[in-house]
Design an enzyme around this catalytic site. Structure first.
Site, PDB file in Angstrom:
ATOM      1  CG  ASP A  35      -2.089   0.976   1.082  1.00  0.00           C
ATOM      2  OD1 ASP A  35      -3.183   0.500   0.709  1.00  0.00           O
ATOM      3  OD2 ASP A  35      -1.928   2.176   1.327  1.00  0.00           O
TER       4      ASP A  35
ATOM      5  CE1 TYR B  21     -12.165   4.360  -9.276  1.00  0.00           C
ATOM      6  CE2 TYR B  21     -14.400   4.158 -10.131  1.00  0.00           C
ATOM      7  CZ  TYR B  21     -13.393   3.715  -9.286  1.00  0.00           C
ATOM      8  OH  TYR B  21     -13.609   2.634  -8.465  1.00  0.00           O
TER       9      TYR B  21
ATOM     10  CE  LYS C   1     -10.927   1.187 -10.445  1.00  0.00           C
ATOM     11  NZ  LYS C   1      -9.975   0.277  -9.768  1.00  0.00           N
TER      12      LYS C   1
END
Length: 267
Positions: free
Chosen positions: A37, A156, A160
């Protein structure tokens, strides 16, 4: 026996939300983890895994940087001797502008993390799986925003949609290697990325409206997404390949309609 006993898995975006829930779930099913992360919270996830009796190595990485992706794969091989599963989950909401407001820089940054990052993971992890010759499973986090308009901003959503096609393309390009590649497409789920939506609803006293557009009329929880990622990563999904699975309470099952309630008929 756990569904992932003896398996070695990488999970990105593991500092919170779906990534953290998946780390705990995968470890509970027997997987040894390398988790990454961009925030130090990934170490908290690793500690939670260890506290529950699991094994995890945590690295602070940028999922859209090739050297960092390669570092995760190398860590799996060096620490545990191989790699069986990848959950490329890291992502950002990115540029919030409409189609006329986007900037090349903002669009590129969203693509870098959300699409190039998973592509790099397929490149490095997929190659490692093919080379070791025992197959594997790669799961990518896409979104319902990549299926239809209306679930996220332009950059976004485009990123995706790319992830969905990446899963299909990668599955085809690893034909005969027994490396499966699938994507999950979360609907509205309570995570760090969506927290502003949930906080705003609480502030306005309209939490009852969250998720109202899907038939279950609620938001998802990270654990519910983790369960689907676990299935796709496990041998239980041994014949599932190149698919994008919507986990959205039924949101994408229909076009916009005026719903007819149970027991009512039109006249």
């Amino acid at each position: 026996m756990g569904a992932l006993d003896g398996k070695i898995a990488i999970i990105t975006g593991a500092g919170s939300g779906i990534g953290r829930a998946s780390a705990l779930r995968f470890a509970a099913e027997g997987a040894k983890l390398v988790i990454g992360d961009k925030t130090a919270a990934v170490h908290d996830t690793a500690q939670a895994v260890k506290d529950a009796g699991g094994e995890a190595v945590a690295l602070e990485i940028d999922a859209g940087v090739e050297a960092d992706v390669a570092k995760l794969v190398a860590a799996a091989k060096e620490t545990y001797g191989g790699l069986d599963i990848v959950f490329a989950n890291a992502g950002i909401i990115g540029d919030m502008g409409g189609i006329f407001d986007i900037t090349p820089e903002g669009f590129a940054e969203t693509l870098r993390v959300n699409l190039i990052g998973p592509a790099l993971m397929v490149k490095h992890a997929g190659k490692a799986m093919v080379d070791q010759g025992r197959g594997g499973a790669i799961v990518l986090t896409a979104s319902v925003a990549g299926i239809n308009s209306g679930a996220g901003p332009a950059a976004y959503s485009a990123s995706k949609a790319g992830v969905i096609n990446l899963a299909k393309t990668a599955a085809q390009q690893m034909t005969s290697a027994n490396v499966r590649v699938n994507a999950i497409c979360p609907g509205l789920t309570e995570t760090g990325m969506t927290r502003p939506t949930f906080d705003y609803a609480k502030e306005k006293g309209v939490t009852h409206k969250i998720g109202q557009l899907n038939p279950l009329k609620r938001a998802g929880q990270p654990e519910e997404l983790a369960n689907v990622a676990l299935f796709l990563a496990s041998d239980q999904a041994s014949y599932v390949n190149g698919q994008a699975i919507a986990v959205d309470g039924g949101l994408t099952s229909s076009h916009p309609v005026t719903r007819q309630l149970l027991g009512q008929t039109s006249h």
